[in-house]
Design an enzyme around this catalytic site. Structure first.
Site: not given
Length: 547
Positions: A521, A445, A356, A367, A358
């Site tokens: 996470d 994402d 992942d 972001d 972030d």
């Protein structure tokens, strides 16, 4: 395929007589049942309580119509008094994906002689659906595929329509109907029908046994067959260690008994997908079998084990330490010691590390970090009150950053490069990459521009095999972000724009990974982690940051 509606007499025969015949047969151990009521002849096959349960089919013939009723997953047929003609097999059409249709003829009443594989089992259509939806179009072209215990050959024949070179295999009793079903697909496909008894030497020699995909559906119904089945799979893998073994199995007792035997025989397993249907007694799971390598100190041998925690504000040193331990214990060569089960088959050490982004690879939310650096937090907070999806929120916030705050492309890229990334994590990524037997991917994402800039800032582009994220492009001076997946139809808690689980499914099908290490996470990391199995590891953050 019904041409008319049965009258009251026919309904009586179907709803009352057939169940009574079933009950009578079970009690009296009758071998056949055939009755005539007012011109309605009901042929009912002998029933057996042995598992697995296929689509039980009773055929009702009247002066007006012949119909086949499917009562999902009850019992299997073994014989009848008045066999139907070959021309009255039960024909059906299944969706093979990408606009293709596979023709299947079953023999529920054994007019072609008794064989367990003469009925269409519910696992086969689910395996076809899974493979068609997961493998990219064109992936199967020229691939070599073998279907074990093929029965009607539905799965293998479906893949042949996609251009695969297919061998469908089963016991001698299934050969005639297997050949008939292969003939239904037309002359343009490549389908070979081959007798194969599990546990015996393969009928192919040399490269003839080097298959890319080894498939099976509903094979684990008899524990006595587990060792010979696994022996056959081992023989096939010995000819191509990179072969994928994919099986669709109902979730019942016999299936659960299979996996301890598989582990003892030197395999690991993963559940790639769980299928729950109202018309099936048992959920159907799609499994991946991979040859296991010897235990590695750097990899946790358990599923869903919380790995090193990364407390808020830390430089992610714990996850870096875990990755460095992984690199330290990997062999210098991707090929490890030979298998204890088969000295001719070297065990492959092939690890997939999934990051992942972030708060996992980077030490913040990329972001909101960029939004803050551009001074556009007021617009972000205002839009957050009205927009539900995060991807749309970021798209509109970045557009507002350009329109209202003068953010240029250079400013956006510079802000992305400044996202904090721990030196320990950078070194761990490079060390693991240097082992030569670990593939690293990112499932995020965030968006493609942010990730590209951050990786470039730390010279990590060559260490990452693939990045799966929301695509982003600069248009009219603003960075615009679109969803990674338009419609993934995930039944878990994945956001509308991305199902990491389905992306991981495809990655697992493209590489025979002995281990998977998942570092994540957030909520959208749950779905991919359900695809992992014993021998894989999850490095999960113990505290979820607010940001």
């Amino acid at each position: 395929d019904h041409c008319s509606t049965p009258d009251l007499t026919e309904s009586f025969a179907v709803l009352i007589i057939v169940p009574l015949m079933i009950f009578s047969q079970l009690c009296a151990q009758l071998k056949t049942a055939s009755v005539r009521i007012r011109g309605v002849r009901v042929h009912c096959c002998q029933l057996s309580l042995s598992t697995p349960a296929p689509l039980y089919q009773a055929r009702v013939t009247t002066r007006k119509l012949t119909t086949t009723m499917a009562m999902a997953e009850l019992m299997h047929a073994t014989g009848m008094v008045e066999p139907l003609a070959h021309s009255e097999l039960c024909h059906m059409t299944l969706d093979a994906g990408h606009g293709l249709k596979v023709q299947v003829a079953s023999d529920p009443c054994n007019s072609w002689g008794y064989a367990l594989g003469h009925t269409l089992w519910s696992s086969a259509p689910e395996l076809i659906t899974f493979l068609a939806a997961t493998l990219p179009e064109g992936r199967l072209r020229r691939s070599r595929v073998v279907e074990l215990g093929a029965g009607l050959g539905a799965v293998g024949n479906a893949l042949a329509l996609h251009g695969a070179d297919v061998s469908v295999t089963d016991l001698p009793a299934c050969m005639e109907l297997l050949r008939y079903n292969a003939s239904l697909q037309g002359k343009a496909v490549h389908i070979k029908v081959q007798e194969l008894i599990w546990g015996e030497p393969l009928p192919w020699g040399g490269d003839g046994a080097a298959f890319d995909l080894i498939l099976g559906s509903d094979l684990c119904y008899d524990s006595d067959l587990f060792p010979p089945l696994l022996n056959t799979i081992c023989q096939l893998i010995a000819h191509n260690p990179a072969a994928q073994v994919i099986m669709a199995l109902p979730d019942r007792g016999e299936t659960r008994e299979f996996f301890p035997v598989a582990v003892a025989e030197g395999f690991r397993w993963r559940v790639l997908r769980r299928v729950v249907r109202n018309d099936c007694v048992h959920p159907i799971h799609i499994y991946q079998l991979v040859p296991a390598c010897p235990p590695t100190a750097g990899i946790t041998s358990a599923v869903a084990v919380a790995g090193p925690a990364m407390p808020v504000g830390s430089p992610a040193s714990r996850v870096a330490s875990a990755m460095e331990a992984l690199a330290a214990h990997l062999p210098d060569s991707p090929v490890g010691p030979v298998s204890a089960k088969d000295p001719q088959m070297p065990e492959q050490v092939n690890v997939l590390t999934v990051w992942d982004f972030d708060w996992s690879m980077v030490d913040d939310n990329s972001d909101t970090w960029v939004i803050d650096k551009l001074g556009a937090r007021p617009s972000f907070d205002t839009l957050k009150e009205t927009l539900v999806g995060w991807t749309e929120l970021m798209d509109q916030s970045l557009a507002a950053a350009a329109a209202d705050y003068g953010a240029t492309e250079q400013m956006v890229r510079a802000a992305a490069r400044s996202v904090p990334l721990s030196p320990d994590v950078v070194q761990a990524i490079k060390d693991v990459y240097g082992s030569g037997c670990v593939q690293q991917v990112i499932l995020s994402d965030a968006n493609s521009v942010f990730i590209e800039e951050i990786l470039a800032a730390h010279q990590l582009q060559g260490c990452i095999m693939e990045v799966h994220t929301n695509p982003a492009v600069f248009k009219d001076g603003a960075l615009r972000v679109s969803p990674c997946q338009a419609d993934h139809a995930c039944e878990l808690i994945c956001p509308d724009n991305m199902c990491k689980g389905k992306i991981l499914e495809r990655l697992l099908l493209e590489g025979s990974y002995t281990h998977v290490v998942y570092i994540g996470d957030g909520r959208n990391d749950l779905c991919p982690c359900t695809r992992l199995g014993p021998g894989d590891a999850i490095l999960a953050r113990s505290q979820y940051p607010d940001g």
